[in-house]
Each structure stands twice: as C-alpha cells, then as structure tokens.
Design a protein around this motif. Structure first.
Motif, PDB file in Angstrom:
ATOM      1  N   GLU A 160      30.891   0.589 -16.108  1.00  0.00           N
ATOM      2  CA  GLU A 160      32.287   0.131 -16.165  1.00  0.00           C
ATOM      3  C   GLU A 160      32.740  -0.121 -17.595  1.00  0.00           C
ATOM      4  OE1 GLU A 160      33.811  -2.324 -13.283  1.00  0.00           O
ATOM      5  OE2 GLU A 160      32.175  -2.098 -11.857  1.00  0.00           O
ATOM      6  N   LEU A 162      35.240   0.732 -19.313  1.00  0.00           N
ATOM      7  CA  LEU A 162      36.656   0.640 -19.664  1.00  0.00           C
ATOM      8  C   LEU A 162      37.334  -0.594 -19.099  1.00  0.00           C
ATOM      9  CD1 LEU A 162      37.669   4.377 -19.155  1.00  0.00           C
ATOM     10  CD2 LEU A 162      36.796   3.253 -21.181  1.00  0.00           C
ATOM     11  N   ARG A 170      42.826   2.006 -21.890  1.00  0.00           N
ATOM     12  CA  ARG A 170      41.908   2.511 -20.874  1.00  0.00           C
ATOM     13  C   ARG A 170      42.193   3.994 -20.601  1.00  0.00           C
ATOM     14  NH1 ARG A 170      42.346  -0.994 -15.796  1.00  0.00           N
ATOM     15  NH2 ARG A 170      42.221  -2.597 -17.397  1.00  0.00           N
ATOM     16  N   ARG A 174      39.638   6.959 -21.572  1.00  0.00           N
ATOM     17  CA  ARG A 174      39.064   7.774 -20.517  1.00  0.00           C
ATOM     18  C   ARG A 174      39.252   9.249 -20.847  1.00  0.00           C
ATOM     19  NH1 ARG A 174      43.383   6.502 -15.991  1.00  0.00           N
ATOM     20  NH2 ARG A 174      44.483   8.456 -16.171  1.00  0.00           N
ATOM     21  N   ARG A 178      36.056  11.829 -21.678  1.00  0.00           N
ATOM     22  CA  ARG A 178      35.973  13.128 -20.997  1.00  0.00           C
ATOM     23  C   ARG A 178      35.929  14.264 -22.034  1.00  0.00           C
ATOM     24  NH1 ARG A 178      34.351  15.690 -16.280  1.00  0.00           N
ATOM     25  NH2 ARG A 178      34.196  17.616 -17.416  1.00  0.00           N
ATOM     26  N   PHE A 190      28.642   7.566 -14.639  1.00  0.00           N
ATOM     27  CA  PHE A 190      29.692   6.621 -14.993  1.00  0.00           C
ATOM     28  C   PHE A 190      29.985   5.762 -13.776  1.00  0.00           C
ATOM     29  CE2 PHE A 190      33.971   5.226 -15.793  1.00  0.00           C
ATOM     30  CZ  PHE A 190      34.167   5.259 -17.153  1.00  0.00           C
ATOM     31  N   THR A 192      32.298   2.974 -11.920  1.00  0.00           N
ATOM     32  CA  THR A 192      33.605   2.336 -11.981  1.00  0.00           C
ATOM     33  C   THR A 192      34.050   1.930 -10.584  1.00  0.00           C
ATOM     34  OG1 THR A 192      35.891   2.574 -12.688  1.00  0.00           O
ATOM     35  CG2 THR A 192      34.842   4.530 -11.814  1.00  0.00           C
ATOM     36  N   GLU A 197      40.158   6.393 -12.547  1.00  0.00           N
ATOM     37  CA  GLU A 197      39.146   6.789 -13.528  1.00  0.00           C
ATOM     38  C   GLU A 197      38.215   7.834 -12.930  1.00  0.00           C
ATOM     39  OE1 GLU A 197      36.823   3.549 -15.174  1.00  0.00           O
ATOM     40  OE2 GLU A 197      38.674   2.632 -15.922  1.00  0.00           O
ATOM     41  N   THR A 200      40.001  11.243 -12.448  1.00  0.00           N
ATOM     42  CA  THR A 200      40.367  11.971 -13.660  1.00  0.00           C
ATOM     43  C   THR A 200      39.150  12.428 -14.459  1.00  0.00           C
ATOM     44  OG1 THR A 200      40.596   9.833 -14.735  1.00  0.00           O
ATOM     45  CG2 THR A 200      42.611  10.887 -13.987  1.00  0.00           C
ATOM     46  N   MET A 201      38.037  11.691 -14.380  1.00  0.00           N
ATOM     47  CA  MET A 201      36.938  12.005 -15.278  1.00  0.00           C
ATOM     48  C   MET A 201      35.820  12.828 -14.647  1.00  0.00           C
ATOM     49  SD  MET A 201      36.617   8.292 -17.028  1.00  0.00           S
ATOM     50  CE  MET A 201      35.576   8.738 -18.389  1.00  0.00           C
TER      51      MET A 201
END
Lengths: 357, 282
Positions: A160, A162, A170, A174, A178, A190, A192, A197, A200-201
C-alpha cells in the motif's frame, strides 16, 4: 527477475486467527500483479510472507522456482516498499539507498553508479544529501522506491505504498510506478485496497476476501466477468447494483416488484423459476423510453460529478444507483434499461456467478 | 495558547525572579566567602561584596589542600569525582541500552520475567542493599578503587525502562526494512537504533552524570584512602567540629568548584536537549 509461485499458502496466527486460508498463485516473470481486497482480507499478510517477514504456517512460497520458506528476508533477493516508506530517518537519501548494498558488500563504485542511475530515473538527484524529514511525501515515496530499485532484486513488493499520499499525488505516483514498471519489466506485487489503483496499474488483479482468493484475472476481465458477488461489488465505483429476482423465461429475469430485464441466455446456466441475484453496474444503465420493457426507477436524490450524475433511488424493492451523462431526466421517476450482456446473475446463497465457465 | 495581557506578564516574571533569588543568593554568598580570609568569616564579619583573595584561595584549594583535615588537594578529588561520574553515566547507558534492546527486540524464554526482574530492582537502590553490596565489594578487593566506586552503581532499571519506552516508538517497518537490507541484529543496533537514540542518550547522560557526581553514601564507605576521595566527601571532611579550625574560605571554594562540572554538563548538553525536542525524526 523471476516468477513467484505460491502453493496452498496458509497463515494461522498464534491466537488461532486464520489470516490466509490456502492461497495458490502464479505470478509470472515481469508481470505487475495487484493483490486487492478490503482491510483484513489477508493481502498484506500474504505479501509479508512472500517477503519473509511473516512465517508461513503451511504451503510453499517459491521465488524463481526455489522454495524460500526457510530463507531469510535478506537472502530472498526481493525489495519492499512500505506504506510509511520506512526510510532510515538519520541517514541521507544517498545512504538510505546505499545501505542495503553496503551490507551486501557491493563495491563502492558500483553503489555510486546504481544510486546515480536510480536517482536519475526517479528525479531525486537533487536531494541525495538531504535527510528524509526534509522531503515531501511524494519525494520520500520516490526514495523508498529508489532504495528498492538499486538492489536490482528478483521481485518488487509494494505494501500500500500510495495510501499516505494526497489524492492528486497518488494519481501521479501510480502513473509513475506503472511507467517505471514498463521500463524495468521487474516482477512486481502490489498490495492495495483501492480498486482504482488496482484497475489502472495491474497486469493481473488478485481479488482477496476473508483470507481467500475470490478471482484472479486481467483488470478488464475481472471488471466485466466478476466471478462472485463480492468481486462484482468491490470492483467498479460506484458499486454494482444487486437486485433480488428470479428467472422468468429464457433470457429474461424478473426483478422483485420492479419489472423484467433481458440477459444473455448463452452466458448463464439457469432454468426458469430459479431465484437469482441480478447485478447491473450503474454505468451500464441507461435511460429508456416508456414501453420498451423498461425498469421503473424512483429517484431519491442526485449527486453531481461533472461528467456524469449519480442518481440514487429504487427499482422495485432494491436500492439502485444510476450513472447518467447528458441532460438530467425530468420528474421523480423514469424508465431504465440495460444491454443484455451487461446483466450479471449470481446465486443468492453462495454469491457465485452463474456464468457458464 | 498563552494569554497575552498587558500586565499579565508582570506577575509570572516576579515569581520567577523570586525563585531565582532564592536559589542564587546562597550560591553568591558561598562565592563571596571563598574570596575572603578565614578569620573574617569566622568572626562573622562577612559582607555581601567579594573580597581580594579570589586567586589565592582557589589556588590553595585546588593544588595544596587544607592543612589538617584532608591531606589531598581538591584537584585530585575533582578528578576522582569526574572519573566516578563519567564511568557511572557511561556504564549505565551502555548496560541499559543493551538490555532494553534485548528485551524489546528479541523473543526468548522468560523475556518478560527478565524485564520484570530489572523493573523490580527500582525498589533496591544502593542505600537498601548497602551492607551486602559492601561485603561483595570488599571480598572482591574493590575497596579504594575506581571499580569499587562505580561498578555497584552502574546497574540501572530507570535507564533500561527509559530506553525500552523509546525503542517501542521506533516503527516496526524500520526493523523490517533493515532485515530486507541485509542488516542483522547487530547492524540494526549500530546503524539504526544507536543513531536514533542519540538525543535520548544525551539527555540521560546529563541526569546520570549529576547522579554520579552527587554520590555520597557509597563513596564514603568504599574509600578510605585520601587519594581516592571524591569532592562531595572532601567537603564533608573539611568541616571539622571545632569551628575555629574549619577553613571556611576553602570549604566555600570547594563547594563552588564542586558545582562547576554538573553546571558545565547541563550547559553543554542543553543544545542536545533542545535538538531532541525539536527534531521529530522517526
């Protein structure tokens, strides 16, 4: 870089609490995998077991094909970025990054070279002599990543990282993480609780709940074909609407007290009369002219988001949120419809998707 | 926030000034006494202004000593006191930082029992265990030695507790980051815990140095030779019962000298105190 494989990994704490209940995962070399779930779902525990900070109760963790259950964290050749950065407060940025390399007996010139490269990559070259407390949150975050990068590990673990940053930073970080991954192609895991997040990542999302994996897959796949009710409501914002109902006929479901809606009969394994839970995402609902076999939506209130408006209200007995763009419909009640392939069906008891495998 | 009123500042300042006067006046009087000759003080003719004998008295006090009572000059006593205070302060810090590190960061059988045993010794200062401690020191031939002066006073529960509380505020992630960075327990102690404890060590040093410097009962028991006397005992021995023989000017000068090192430590370390309070690096 290496792949990370988990085989039926379990974690039972001394008090008898079972935090991770048998997780098997295959994280391929060079992929960006996100462990996603609510607080207490075991995602951080899982990550810490991969790092070696938490003992594994049963099962095996392998990095690059080698079982590492009994290997010390430092010897697993992984690097971790912590939520609160965990920078050494008394050391300069340079020393923070160099510390791990020094402990491993890396040559001084090599350390200098690697730190310089990482600093350039992360644009922190100007702060190398400063102490962490003289840096902003975003800069500390970069230093923490720099400390991981200089190690050139088999895998990066992010816990976590971010969540201590403000919203704007953030989003920016992110994208940077990436972008960094696209450049370094390092196996990354990762953790989260933020589904945006994750979406998108990730190359691959692992949705966890209550110590178990609910679903694994590419973000788009997890979003479009949620395997369970939990995944359906956890991924996507606002959450998917769930309405009780039953199958009225082939390709048609009846929402309790709210009208009928068509679904894709080939996608689901259901017989007429079966009780189901009908799931429709707020963004998949659209305005329908009356007489189109529409659902009647009773508006309660609306939230203005700029690009879209969220209407909160009810269809039949169930609470429903609708995301609509364009001009606001007049009146307190209007018709809604959804494309048949946007309708999801779940078993009301188990919560599993009724989609054909 | 503090209220700001026009006359509101006057009363607090008045109170502070009175307090300072109460503390400082005897010290000033002591200084005045150290600059006069013995007869003036003995006759009760001492005024409030310093006399002409400043250098003479202090020279004699430091390097000659009083004629009949303590045959050693005060410089030797100061050296003894300084060694004792320094060794006690450093020894206490070294022992307690290591034992707190063990209690906080290692899981071993009877860890809490060990911690509570250290805790319980808070109730057993030297004064309580003075006879057995003296017996042991005597059996080990520690009488009239620096080791005898310092060793029995070094074990310290207070400092152990102090460091334990501080260690528990160091975030776990730092230990984990160190583990991943390949630092074992020793490296973590040396590279992270010790540097982070700097300001705490400084603060503790001030307190413990003064504690050591002011020791009276233990040194009076353990030292019989004049050359092992500490300054606090020296003052006591200079004051003889037959009043006329007491060289009051020398006594006053010794008292002034005895105050200097603790004051110096406080003044010099004050910067660190402030730094420790301002810096929030964790």
């Amino acid at each position: 870089m290496a792949s990370v494989t988990l085989q039926d990994v379990r974690k039972v704490y001394a008090g008898g609490v079972e935090a991770v209940k048998g997780v098997s995962l295959d994280i391929p070399n060079g992929s960006f995998t996100v462990l996603l779930g609510p607080s207490g779902c075991g995602k951080s525990t899982l990550l810490r077991m991969i790092a070696g900070l938490e003992a594994i109760t049963s099962g095996t963790v392998s990095i690059a094909g080698k079982v590492v259950n009994e290997v010390e964290p430092a010897e697993r050749d992984i690097a971790m970025v912590f939520q609160n950065y965990a920078l050494y407060p008394h050391m300069s940025v340079y020393d923070n990054m160099a510390y791990g390399l020094r402990n491993r007996g890396t040559a001084k010139e090599e350390i200098e070279k690697r730190v310089a490269e990482a600093a350039k990559l992360l644009a922190i070259g100007d702060f190398l002599k400063r102490k962490p407390r003289e840096l902003s949150g975003g800069q500390r975050q970069r230093v923490a990543m720099g400390r991981a990068i200089v190690r050139e590990p088999q895998a990066f673990l992010f816990d976590e990282p971010l969540s201590n940053l403000d919203a704007k930073l953030r989003v920016q970080m992110r994208i940077e993480i990436r972008r960094l991954h696209n450049r370094l192609k390092a196996t990354s895991i990762f953790v989260t609780h933020d589904q945006i997040e994750a979406m998108t990542m990730a190359d691959s999302i692992v949705v966890m709940n209550g110590g178990r994996v609910e679903q694994t897959g590419a973000p788009n796949h997890v979003y479009r074909f949620p395997a369970t009710r939990f995944v359906a409501t956890f991924i996507g914002s606002p959450a998917m609407n769930l309405l009780p109902g039953r199958i009225a006929g082939p390709g048609e479901a009846e929402i309790a007290g709210g009208g009928r809606i068509a679904f894709d009969p080939n996608a689901f394994d259901v017989t007429p009369g079966r009780e189901v839970e009908i799931g429709i995402r707020p963004e998949d609902l659209r305005l329908a002219g009356s007489g189109e076999g529409a659902l009647t939506f009773k508006k309660d209130f609306a939230e203005e988001l700029g690009a879209t408006r969220l209407f909160h209200g009810t269809v039949g007995e169930g609470a429903v949120v609708v995301a609509l763009s364009g001009p606001a419909p007049a009146g307190d009640s209007f018709g809604l419809s959804a494309a048949p392939d946007a309708v999801h069906l779940f078993d009301p008891a188990s919560g599993d998707s009724l989609r054909r495998a | 926030m503090v209220e700001r009123r026009r006359f509101g500042d006057v009363i607090p300042h008045l109170i502070l000034l009175i307090g300072i006067a109460i503390v400082a006046f005897p010290v000033y009087l002591c200084f005045v006494g150290s600059t006069l000759d013995q007869a003036t003080i003995a006759n009760g003719q001492m005024g409030l202004t310093p006399g002409p004998l400043f250098f003479e008295t202090y020279w004699r006090t430091l390097f000659v000593g009083t004629s009949g009572t303590t045959r050693e000059p005060v410089a030797t006593m100061m050296f003894n006191s300084f060694v004792m205070a320094l060794v006690i302060a450093l020894g206490k810090i070294a022992i307690s930082i290591i034992s707190s590190y063990a209690v906080v960061y290692f899981k071993f059988p009877f860890r809490m029992a060990a911690f509570w045993m250290i805790f319980v010794t808070l109730m057993l200062p030297v004064e309580v265990r003075i006879y057995p401690t003296y017996k042991i020191a005597a059996d080990l031939n520690l009488l009239n030695s620096y080791a005898g002066l310092t060793l029995p006073l070094i074990a310290s529960a207070t400092a152990t507790l102090f460091f334990r509380q501080f260690f528990m505020t160091i975030p776990d992630e730092l230990i984990e980051a160190s583990k991943l960075d390949g630092a074992g327990p020793f490296r973590f102690f040396k590279d992270t815990v010790l540097p982070l404890s700097r300001t705490n060590i400084a603060a503790l040093f001030v307190i413990l140095f003064i504690y050591g410097w002011n020791q009276y009962l233990w040194p009076i028991l353990i030292t019989t030779h004049d050359d092992m006397q500490t300054i606090v005992i020296g003052i006591k021995k200079m004051i003889v019962t037959a009043d006329a023989l007491t060289e009051w000017n020398v006594v006053m000068a010794t008292a002034m000298l005895a105050m200097l090192p603790p004051v110096a430590v406080v003044v010099l370390m004050q910067r660190w105190f402030v730094k420790g309070l301002v810096e929030t690096e964790k």
